[in-house]
Design a protein around this motif. Sequence first.
Motif, short mmCIF file in Angstrom:
data_model
loop_
_atom_site.label_atom_id
_atom_site.label_comp_id
_atom_site.label_asym_id
_atom_site.label_seq_id
_atom_site.Cartn_x
_atom_site.Cartn_y
_atom_site.Cartn_z
N SER A 178 6.06 -14.23 -2.19
CA SER A 178 6.27 -14.08 -3.63
C SER A 178 5.68 -15.23 -4.42
O SER A 178 5.57 -15.18 -5.62
CB SER A 178 7.77 -13.99 -3.93
N SER A 226 5.35 -9.17 -2.42
CA SER A 226 6.71 -8.68 -2.58
C SER A 226 6.95 -8.23 -4.02
O SER A 226 6.12 -8.46 -4.91
CB SER A 226 7.72 -9.77 -2.21
N ARG A 227 8.09 -7.61 -4.27
CA ARG A 227 8.39 -7.12 -5.61
C ARG A 227 8.78 -8.24 -6.56
O ARG A 227 8.68 -8.07 -7.78
CB ARG A 227 9.52 -6.09 -5.53
N THR A 228 9.21 -9.39 -6.04
CA THR A 228 9.69 -10.46 -6.91
C THR A 228 8.62 -10.95 -7.89
O THR A 228 8.88 -11.03 -9.10
CB THR A 228 10.21 -11.65 -6.08
#
Length: 217
Positions: free
Chosen positions: A3, A48-50
């Motif tokens: 991230s 990642s989605r973060t």
Amino acid sequence: MSSTRTGSGGLSAPERAYAHIRERLFDGTYAGGMMLSEGEIAESLAMSRTPVHEALLRCEFEGHVRLYPKRGALVLPVSAKEIQEVLVTRGLIEVYAVEQAGASGALGPGLLEMVDAQAALLAEGEDDKFSAADDDFHRRIVVATGNSLLTKAYALARDVPLRVGNSNLRNDPGRAEQVIAEHRAIAQAIADRDPAAARAAVEAHLDHAMQSLLRAI
């Protein structure tokens, strides 16, 4: 997937996600009314989605999207009211900036060179580069005031017209030629050290921009 790790071009993951999203907002890929998925964007960027969430939060602060928990981010359409508000704001900033520039004339030669470069880009069909050059022309004048608050305000006010204007220039080639002529009038007035003419040229340019953008939405 990380991230925070720095990726290509030395950008962090949140910065890469932000650049990715903004590019698609401005080129029309992410159109008004579209729901964006954090997961799909993260997968396409191999992260990642973060960091994607962080990037979308920045875009929400700028007024481009609205986040909905567990659903994604809705791309907000550009409204006529927004266009009118930002063009009025730009007018306040840019009239002051060109009057300052016109008083000294120092920016004139460089601005005229920028206009010539814009004309070359248009002739070559480089739409995206032309749009960036258009933005650089106005930013150069505002930055020259040395007022960092004005520069930041200009950056926010410039985003909304860019979302509409990029596609509008592709659909209306005549407008691009008009933009070049209006930029040349602004640059020449500054080179001539004529603040009044510079102000009139900017006011006419922004008025025409508002009319064109309102027709495009």
